[in-house]
Scaffold this motif. Sequence first.
Motif, PDB file in Angstrom:
ATOM      1  N   ILE A 336      38.504  57.454  -7.321  1.00 36.55           N
ATOM      2  CA  ILE A 336      39.287  56.243  -7.573  1.00 36.55           C
ATOM      3  C   ILE A 336      40.764  56.614  -7.423  1.00 36.55           C
ATOM      4  CG2 ILE A 336      39.833  54.471  -9.290  1.00 36.55           C
ATOM      5  CD1 ILE A 336      37.039  55.056 -10.526  1.00 36.55           C
ATOM      6  N   MET A 337      41.444  55.970  -6.462  1.00 35.42           N
ATOM      7  CA  MET A 337      42.762  56.453  -6.074  1.00 35.42           C
ATOM      8  C   MET A 337      43.868  56.246  -7.097  1.00 35.42           C
ATOM      9  SD  MET A 337      43.175  56.042  -2.026  1.00 35.42           S
ATOM     10  CE  MET A 337      44.762  56.724  -1.830  1.00 35.42           C
ATOM     11  N   ASN A 338      43.892  55.094  -7.736  1.00 30.89           N
ATOM     12  CA  ASN A 338      44.972  54.867  -8.694  1.00 30.89           C
ATOM     13  C   ASN A 338      44.630  53.729  -9.635  1.00 30.89           C
ATOM     14  OD1 ASN A 338      45.588  52.368  -7.406  1.00 30.89           O
ATOM     15  ND2 ASN A 338      46.522  53.567  -5.750  1.00 30.89           N
ATOM     16  N   LYS A 339      45.571  53.468 -10.541  1.00 29.44           N
ATOM     17  CA  LYS A 339      45.260  52.499 -11.604  1.00 29.44           C
ATOM     18  C   LYS A 339      45.075  51.068 -11.087  1.00 29.44           C
ATOM     19  CE  LYS A 339      49.846  51.433 -13.612  1.00 29.44           C
ATOM     20  NZ  LYS A 339      50.805  51.895 -12.626  1.00 29.44           N
ATOM     21  N   LYS A 344      38.226  47.551 -10.646  1.00 27.91           N
ATOM     22  CA  LYS A 344      37.251  47.114  -9.631  1.00 27.91           C
ATOM     23  C   LYS A 344      36.322  48.284  -9.257  1.00 27.91           C
ATOM     24  CE  LYS A 344      35.502  44.392  -6.592  1.00 27.91           C
ATOM     25  NZ  LYS A 344      34.315  43.765  -7.044  1.00 27.91           N
ATOM     26  N   ALA A 345      36.939  49.480  -9.116  1.00 30.19           N
ATOM     27  CA  ALA A 345      36.143  50.640  -8.701  1.00 30.19           C
ATOM     28  C   ALA A 345      35.086  50.968  -9.762  1.00 30.19           C
ATOM     29  CB  ALA A 345      37.043  51.833  -8.465  1.00 30.19           C
ATOM     30  N   VAL A 349      31.048  51.411  -9.388  1.00 31.27           N
ATOM     31  CA  VAL A 349      30.268  52.554  -9.898  1.00 31.27           C
ATOM     32  C   VAL A 349      29.080  52.041 -10.724  1.00 31.27           C
ATOM     33  CG1 VAL A 349      30.325  54.489 -11.545  1.00 31.27           C
ATOM     34  CG2 VAL A 349      32.185  54.207  -9.910  1.00 31.27           C
ATOM     35  N   LYS A 350      29.354  51.099 -11.610  1.00 32.31           N
ATOM     36  CA  LYS A 350      28.296  50.582 -12.492  1.00 32.31           C
ATOM     37  C   LYS A 350      27.178  49.921 -11.691  1.00 32.31           C
ATOM     38  CE  LYS A 350      27.699  48.067 -16.808  1.00 32.31           C
ATOM     39  NZ  LYS A 350      26.792  49.078 -17.311  1.00 32.31           N
ATOM     40  N   ILE A 386      38.046  55.120  -3.083  1.00 38.43           N
ATOM     41  CA  ILE A 386      38.370  53.692  -3.197  1.00 38.43           C
ATOM     42  C   ILE A 386      39.854  53.544  -3.537  1.00 38.43           C
ATOM     43  CG2 ILE A 386      37.902  51.523  -4.418  1.00 38.43           C
ATOM     44  CD1 ILE A 386      35.081  52.424  -4.880  1.00 38.43           C
ATOM     45  N   GLY A 387      40.579  52.890  -2.628  1.00 36.53           N
ATOM     46  CA  GLY A 387      42.005  52.590  -2.853  1.00 36.53           C
ATOM     47  C   GLY A 387      42.258  51.120  -2.535  1.00 36.53           C
TER      48      GLY A 387
END
Length: 420
Positions: A336-339, A344-345, A349-350, A386-387
Motif C-alpha cells: 500500500i503506497m501511502n495514506k 481503499k487498499a 485486502v479484506k 496499490i497507489g
Amino acid sequence: MKNKIKSVKGTYDLLPSEIYKWQEVENKLRSIFSLYNFLEIRTPIFEKSKLFSRSVGEFTDIVNKEMYSFLDKGKESLTLRPELTASVVRSYIEHNFQQISSIHKIWYYGPLFRQEKPQAGRYRQFYQFGSEIFGSAYPESDVELIDLAYTIYTKLGLKNWTLYINTLGKKENRNKYIEILKESLFPYKDKMCANCKNRFDKNILRLFDCKNSNCKKIMNEYAPLIIDHLSNDEKDYFEEVKSLLDQLNINYEIDPTMVRGLDYYTNMIFEIRSENLGSQDALCGGGRYNNLVEDLGGKFTPAVGFAAGMERLMIAMEKENLFKNESEELDIYIAIMNKNVRNKAMQIVKEIRNNGHSVDMDLQRRSVKAMMREANKKRAKYSIVIGENELQSGEVNIKTMESGKAKTVKIDKINDFLSV
Ligand code: HAM
C-alpha cells in the motif's frame, strides 16, 4: 534493561518457523486415525492425583518421582497429566461409554507433563498422540492397534525403526513369576545398584530396564524370563497375535526383557524403537490392559492401547531429512503506497481474504522497496502495489514473484485471477 525470564527447564517453544512441520505430521496423523475409524477425545490437562496412582501404579517412576502435583484451593491434590490412558479410561467410565456401544476406538493428541531429567528426546512437557480400543478381548484388536502404529511410521516415511513385542501374562500369573524372579535374584541383590535395590521389593520387573553394566550382567545370567512362565492360555494368545502380525507382513522382534514402566498392562506389550534416537529411543509404546477399567470403578472391559511421543518422531524425521525446507506459501502480498490509498487498499485486502486467498501487507508504513523485499521473504506467489494511479484506473499489475512477469488485471477481477 530488566532481567529476562527464561522458559522452564525441560520445556521448549515451538517457533512459527518450525510449526509447519508439526502441522504437516498432525494432519497426516488425523487422516490415518480416520482410515482406521478411530474417533478423537480431548480430556482436561489436570486430573485428581489419585487417578494416576491407582492406574499407572504407586511404585512406578512416573507416580513416585515425576508427577507435577499441587493442592488446589480446596486442598485437593491435582496432577498435570503424565499420560493419557488413565484420563481416557476415567472419561470412558464417567460417560458410560459401555452403554453407548460395546466397542470404542478412540484417539488423542496433547501435552503431558513428567518431571524427568531432561535430555535429548526427553522433556518435562511433551506431546503424545495415541489410541485406545475398549471392548475387545481378542488378538485382532491388539493387531489392529499395532498395525495402526506401524502404518503411521511407514506412511510418514520413517525408515530406521523396529517393532518389539513381548507379553507380561495376566496379573495372577505375573505375580507368581515375580516371586520366582525375586527368589532367583535375591542372592545377587547386594551387588546391584542402589536404584535396583530400591526397586527390588516394589517394582522388580523394572530391573530389566537398568542400564548399569553390573546389573545388566546379573539380569542376563540369573533372571528367569516371563515368556518361559506363561500359562497355556497366555501362550496361545501371544501366538495368535504373532500369527496375525505375520499375516499382515508386519515385521517384529520379540524382546523377552521388555516390561514397560506402567503397572496396568496384561498380556501383549509392544514398543517401536528408532535407531536414530540414542538412549531415549522409544517412539511409542503400549499394550493390553484388561483390568484397568474395572480397577478405576467401571465394569470389566478389556482394552488395548498405545501412545507415541511427538518430539521423538520429529527428531527422527529430521534425521532422515523427511521435511521440505520451507513453510507454506503466501498467495499474495499487497504493498500500500501511502495514506491516500490506505482505506481503499485495506478493503481490497479484506475482499481477497474473504475469497479464500492468503494475503499479507505492510503494517509498518515502510517504503515500497522494503515492502517488495518483505514479499520475497514471505515467499509470496504474487505481489501488487496499490497507489493513486491504480485506484484511478481501476487496474493493478499482478507480479509473479518467481519470474518477475506482471499482468494487468482489473481490481474487481483479482480474485478470479488468483482462483485460476
Ligand atoms: P509411555 O511409554 O510412558 O506410555 O509413553 C509413550 C511414549 O511417549 C514414549 O514411547 C515416548 O515416545 C513418549 N515419551 C514418554 N515420556 C517422554 C518424555 N519425558 N519426553 C518426550 N517423550 C516422552 C504411555 O504413556 C502409555 N499411556 C501408553 C499406552 C496407551 N498404553 C496403553 N495405552
